[in-house]
Design an enzyme around this catalytic site. Structure first.
Site: not given
Length: 277
Positions: A74, A129
């Site tokens: 991701s 993230k």
């Protein structure tokens, strides 16, 4: 992207307490009751030998730096599957191990930094993230264009990114060469690369019910959110292949673990050592 470290931290804490107790018991009680020439019992030698080492490891890992391994894609192209990274644990303030309660303010996350945090829906898992929205920011992501507080984030075409399996012998359909458009994005003072798939729909799927869900609006073109006080909105650099704040919501300040900044190893690509910042 997720990885768990809470169990290991708990094991280290237990080892530190047990070996420390053995050392203290011998130092302040048992030693004075042994004959001067009597050898130390094995449990004393074990405790005395391991306590300083375990204490140092526990202290460094809890308050200074902690290693992690990236398990999913991701954050491609910034971080690849198999990257071993180092996380600065004191960048955003000192926190007590296990409970993660902040005891000393040092700094707050900046827009564009790569942050490790406890996944809001399962605190035993750590996620990584990029920080996109700060408290009180209005973040919009429509037609795959990022807008923060009414200003579109600058992006520049940067060619294409070639995906391929680390294991060259894997010929499965899920492991094949593909090309994805790559862009250089500037968030705050941070310039980094992101991937955007041209033919993937812009709509957000599988949106969960999360705290402050009423701050967000979704449609077929994307979403818009007002970031609550004490929270952050995060996204993966692999924008069309990341389950992030768009899906499960905001990251509370108390969930923050630290700032990722360094790749220290990758078995499949040693050339990545030392990259990322």
């Amino acid at each position: 992207m997720n990885f768990s470290s809470v169990d290991f931290a708990l094991i280290l804490l237990v080892l530190t307490l047990v070996t420390g107790a053995l050392w203290c018991l011998d130092r302040f009680y048992a030693r004075s009751r042994r004959a001067p020439d009597a050898p130390s019992p094995p449990w004393v030698e074990w405790g005395a030998a391991f306590f300083p080492v375990v204490l140092i490891v526990f202290g460094l890992r809890s308050f200074v730096v902690e290693p992690y391994k990236i398990p999913t894609g991701s954050m491609i192209p910034t971080l690849l599957v198999g990257d071993f990274i180092v996380v600065n644990k004191f960048a955003y303030g000192l926190r007590l191990p296990i409970v993660n309660t902040r005891i000393l303010d040092i700094d707050t996350p900046k827009r564009g930094e790569v942050m490790v945090f406890r996944y809001p829906r399962n605190l035993s898992e750590n996620y990584i993230k990029r920080v996109v929205g700060l408290p009180n920011d209005t973040v919009e992501y429509f037609d795959k264009r990022l807008i923060i507080n009414g200003v579109e984030v600058k992006t520049v075409e940067a060619g294409v990114y070639s995906h391929n399996c680390p294991d060259k012998s894997d010929k499965s359909d899920d492991c094949r060469l593909s090309l994805t458009p790559k862009y250089t994005e500037t968030l705050g003072e941070t310039q980094h690369e992101i991937l955007i798939e041209e033919h993937t729909p812009a709509s957000v799927n599988n949106v969960m019910d999360y705290p402050f869900r009423e701050n967000c609006a979704y449609d077929g073109r994307g979403f818009s959110c007002k970031v609550p006080v004490g929270h952050y909105l995060v996204m993966g650099d692999n924008r069309d292949n990341s389950a992030d704040s768009r899906v499960w919501g905001f990251v509370p300040d108390e969930n923050i673990v630290g700032r990722a900044f360094f790749i220290w190893f990758n078995f499949n690509d040693p050339g990545r050592i030392g990259s990322f910042r």
